[in-house]
Design a protein around this motif. Structure first.
Motif, PDB file in Angstrom:
ATOM      1  N   THR A 186       0.810  -1.233   0.000  1.00 22.08           N
ATOM      2  CA  THR A 186       0.000   0.000   0.000  1.00 22.08           C
ATOM      3  C   THR A 186       0.838   1.275   0.000  1.00 22.08           C
ATOM      4  O   THR A 186       0.282   2.375  -0.162  1.00 22.08           O
ATOM      5  CB  THR A 186      -0.897   0.007   1.248  1.00 22.08           C
ATOM      6  OG1 THR A 186      -0.085   0.037   2.422  1.00 22.08           O
ATOM      7  CG2 THR A 186      -1.783  -1.232   1.273  1.00 22.08           C
ATOM      8  N   GLY A 187       2.137   1.176   0.198  1.00 18.42           N
ATOM      9  CA  GLY A 187       2.965   2.364   0.349  1.00 18.42           C
ATOM     10  C   GLY A 187       3.029   3.227  -0.902  1.00 18.42           C
ATOM     11  O   GLY A 187       2.869   4.454  -0.823  1.00 18.42           O
ATOM     12  N   TRP A 188       3.258   2.657  -2.051  1.00 10.21           N
ATOM     13  CA  TRP A 188       3.443   3.439  -3.259  1.00 10.21           C
ATOM     14  C   TRP A 188       2.146   4.097  -3.735  1.00 10.21           C
ATOM     15  O   TRP A 188       2.185   5.289  -4.107  1.00 10.21           O
ATOM     16  CB  TRP A 188       4.040   2.574  -4.362  1.00 10.21           C
ATOM     17  CG  TRP A 188       5.338   1.937  -3.925  1.00 10.21           C
ATOM     18  CD1 TRP A 188       5.630   0.640  -3.835  1.00 10.21           C
ATOM     19  CD2 TRP A 188       6.500   2.642  -3.499  1.00 10.21           C
ATOM     20  NE1 TRP A 188       6.909   0.445  -3.380  1.00 10.21           N
ATOM     21  CE2 TRP A 188       7.473   1.677  -3.171  1.00 10.21           C
ATOM     22  CE3 TRP A 188       6.832   3.996  -3.367  1.00 10.21           C
ATOM     23  CZ2 TRP A 188       8.734   2.010  -2.721  1.00 10.21           C
ATOM     24  CZ3 TRP A 188       8.097   4.324  -2.921  1.00 10.21           C
ATOM     25  CH2 TRP A 188       9.042   3.336  -2.583  1.00 10.21           C
ATOM     26  N   PRO A 189       1.018   3.441  -3.705  1.00 10.11           N
ATOM     27  CA  PRO A 189      -0.226   4.154  -4.013  1.00 10.11           C
ATOM     28  C   PRO A 189      -0.480   5.308  -3.049  1.00 10.11           C
ATOM     29  O   PRO A 189      -0.972   6.376  -3.453  1.00 10.11           O
ATOM     30  CB  PRO A 189      -1.313   3.074  -3.893  1.00 10.11           C
ATOM     31  CG  PRO A 189      -0.593   1.807  -4.195  1.00 10.11           C
ATOM     32  CD  PRO A 189       0.756   1.997  -3.579  1.00 10.11           C
ATOM     33  N   LEU A 190      -0.150   5.120  -1.748  1.00  7.14           N
ATOM     34  CA  LEU A 190      -0.327   6.180  -0.771  1.00  7.14           C
ATOM     35  C   LEU A 190       0.589   7.356  -1.084  1.00  7.14           C
ATOM     36  O   LEU A 190       0.175   8.530  -0.969  1.00  7.14           O
ATOM     37  CB  LEU A 190      -0.038   5.647   0.638  1.00  7.14           C
ATOM     38  CG  LEU A 190      -0.111   6.665   1.775  1.00  7.14           C
ATOM     39  CD1 LEU A 190      -1.516   7.253   1.875  1.00  7.14           C
ATOM     40  CD2 LEU A 190       0.299   6.025   3.097  1.00  7.14           C
ATOM     41  N   ALA A 191       1.821   7.096  -1.494  1.00  5.79           N
ATOM     42  CA  ALA A 191       2.754   8.162  -1.814  1.00  5.79           C
ATOM     43  C   ALA A 191       2.244   8.990  -2.987  1.00  5.79           C
ATOM     44  O   ALA A 191       2.330  10.236  -2.980  1.00  5.79           O
ATOM     45  CB  ALA A 191       4.128   7.576  -2.130  1.00  5.79           C
ATOM     46  N   GLN A 192       1.696   8.358  -4.003  1.00  4.60           N
ATOM     47  CA  GLN A 192       1.158   9.081  -5.156  1.00  4.60           C
ATOM     48  C   GLN A 192      -0.052   9.931  -4.759  1.00  4.60           C
ATOM     49  O   GLN A 192      -0.201  11.080  -5.216  1.00  4.60           O
ATOM     50  CB  GLN A 192       0.768   8.085  -6.250  1.00  4.60           C
ATOM     51  CG  GLN A 192       1.955   7.364  -6.865  1.00  4.60           C
ATOM     52  CD  GLN A 192       1.533   6.320  -7.893  1.00  4.60           C
ATOM     53  OE1 GLN A 192       0.338   6.126  -8.153  1.00  4.60           O
ATOM     54  NE2 GLN A 192       2.515   5.656  -8.500  1.00  4.60           N
ATOM     55  N   GLN A 193      -0.901   9.393  -3.879  1.00  2.53           N
ATOM     56  CA  GLN A 193      -2.082  10.121  -3.447  1.00  2.53           C
ATOM     57  C   GLN A 193      -1.694  11.367  -2.649  1.00  2.53           C
ATOM     58  O   GLN A 193      -2.280  12.445  -2.822  1.00  2.53           O
ATOM     59  CB  GLN A 193      -2.968   9.209  -2.601  1.00  2.53           C
ATOM     60  CG  GLN A 193      -4.268   9.847  -2.131  1.00  2.53           C
ATOM     61  CD  GLN A 193      -5.102   8.887  -1.303  1.00  2.53           C
ATOM     62  OE1 GLN A 193      -4.767   7.712  -1.171  1.00  2.53           O
ATOM     63  NE2 GLN A 193      -6.198   9.389  -0.751  1.00  2.53           N
ATOM     64  N   VAL A 194      -0.701  11.224  -1.783  1.00  8.03           N
ATOM     65  CA  VAL A 194      -0.255  12.364  -0.984  1.00  8.03           C
ATOM     66  C   VAL A 194       0.376  13.422  -1.869  1.00  8.03           C
ATOM     67  O   VAL A 194       0.147  14.634  -1.700  1.00  8.03           O
ATOM     68  CB  VAL A 194       0.737  11.899   0.096  1.00  8.03           C
ATOM     69  CG1 VAL A 194       1.408  13.093   0.769  1.00  8.03           C
ATOM     70  CG2 VAL A 194       0.028  11.052   1.134  1.00  8.03           C
ATOM     71  N   ALA A 195       1.156  12.992  -2.834  1.00  9.09           N
ATOM     72  CA  ALA A 195       1.798  13.949  -3.731  1.00  9.09           C
ATOM     73  C   ALA A 195       0.755  14.728  -4.530  1.00  9.09           C
ATOM     74  O   ALA A 195       0.906  15.941  -4.754  1.00  9.09           O
ATOM     75  CB  ALA A 195       2.760  13.229  -4.657  1.00  9.09           C
ATOM     76  N   GLN A 196      -0.296  14.067  -4.953  1.00  8.73           N
ATOM     77  CA  GLN A 196      -1.336  14.744  -5.747  1.00  8.73           C
ATOM     78  C   GLN A 196      -2.157  15.706  -4.891  1.00  8.73           C
ATOM     79  O   GLN A 196      -2.536  16.795  -5.337  1.00  8.73           O
ATOM     80  CB  GLN A 196      -2.250  13.710  -6.385  1.00  8.73           C
ATOM     81  CG  GLN A 196      -1.576  12.890  -7.485  1.00  8.73           C
ATOM     82  CD  GLN A 196      -2.470  11.785  -8.022  1.00  8.73           C
ATOM     83  OE1 GLN A 196      -3.621  11.629  -7.593  1.00  8.73           O
ATOM     84  NE2 GLN A 196      -1.924  11.007  -8.970  1.00  8.73           N
ATOM     85  N   SER A 197      -2.423  15.320  -3.641  1.00 11.14           N
ATOM     86  CA  SER A 197      -3.234  16.180  -2.774  1.00 11.14           C
ATOM     87  C   SER A 197      -2.436  17.333  -2.178  1.00 11.14           C
ATOM     88  O   SER A 197      -3.011  18.309  -1.690  1.00 11.14           O
ATOM     89  CB  SER A 197      -3.849  15.359  -1.642  1.00 11.14           C
ATOM     90  OG  SER A 197      -2.824  14.881  -0.767  1.00 11.14           O
TER      91      SER A 197
END
Length: 248
Positions: free
Chosen positions: A171-182
């Protein structure tokens, strides 16, 4: 004319009287001799009793009484036998023995207290070590910078093990992308930690933490309080987070 008593009658009466005196004297001497003999027997009995008591201090007194008869003939000489002497410890020897006992007891108590102190010190050190690892691990896990999200996720993977490491890999990499976008960054603050249980290589630590999330574009700020159960495991010379349960 008065008659005269024959001289022979007066002499016979005097002789009888002297004989009775001799008999009474002999009886008195015999009584004194018997009394002395009885006293001598009593003294011999006392000497034998003392000697027997020293040789057999734990035996019954009745055994001694049955082993000697009052009618036993007296020994011909009083120096033919002497009771053995019991060597008793002197005052210096007794004091030295008591001092040795006291010193030994003191050393034993000191050693026991020292071992207890060392065990308590090790337990306290281990608890503090696990608490520090849980505190740092939770802050690192819940803090993420929107501009460096991937680096933060990788750091968490490197400092985790077991079940948590597997979850972060998924789950780490999807979470990193979501945080970067938000563009919303989160900072974690730990208010308290407490040890629930520990062993030599693992421990369960309860953590009370807060998360402060902020979005610079719209100024939105979200703050939450978390109660977390953290399992810390020793891997080599490091303590890593192995499992994290959010209790609310």
């Amino acid at each position: 004319m008065a008659s005269r008593r024959p001289a022979g009658g007066r002499n016979a009466t005097s002789a009888a009287f002297d004989h009775e005196k001799e008999v009474a004297k002999a009886e008195r001497e015999l009584a004194r001799a018997e009394a002395r003999a009885e006293a001598a027997r009593a003294r011999v009995a006392r000497v034998r009793w003392r000697a027997w008591s020293l040789e057999s201090p734990d035996a019954d007194d009745g055994a001694f009484a049955g082993s000697y008869d009052d009618d036993e003939p007296l020994p011909e000489t009083s120096n033919s036998w002497q009771p053995p002497r019991l060597q008793l410890p002197g005052r210096k020897a007794g004091a030295l023995a008591a001092a040795c006992v006291i010193v030994g007891a003191s050393l034993g108590a000191s050693m026991f207290m020292e071992l207890e102190h060392r065990a308590l010190t090790r337990t306290q050190h281990r608890s503090a070590e696990f608490e520090a690892a849980a505190r740092e691990g939770v802050i690192r896990l819940m803090s993420i910078d929107a501009n460096h999200a991937e680096e933060d996720i990788q750091r968490n993977i490197d400092n985790s093990t077991g079940e948590l490491r597997q979850q972060l890999r998924v789950t780490g990499w999807p979470l990193a992308q979501q945080v970067a976008q938000s563009k919303m960054s989160t900072t974690a603050i730990v208010d308290a930690v407490a040890v629930e249980s520990t062993t030599a290589d693992s421990g369960i630590i309860l953590v009370l933490a807060r998360s402060d999330s902020f979005n610079p574009d719209d100024g939105e700020r979200v703050m939450k309080t978390w109660r977390i159960s953290v399992k810390v495991t020793r891997v080599g010379d490091q303590l890593k987070l192995a499992k994290v349960d959010f209790l609310q």
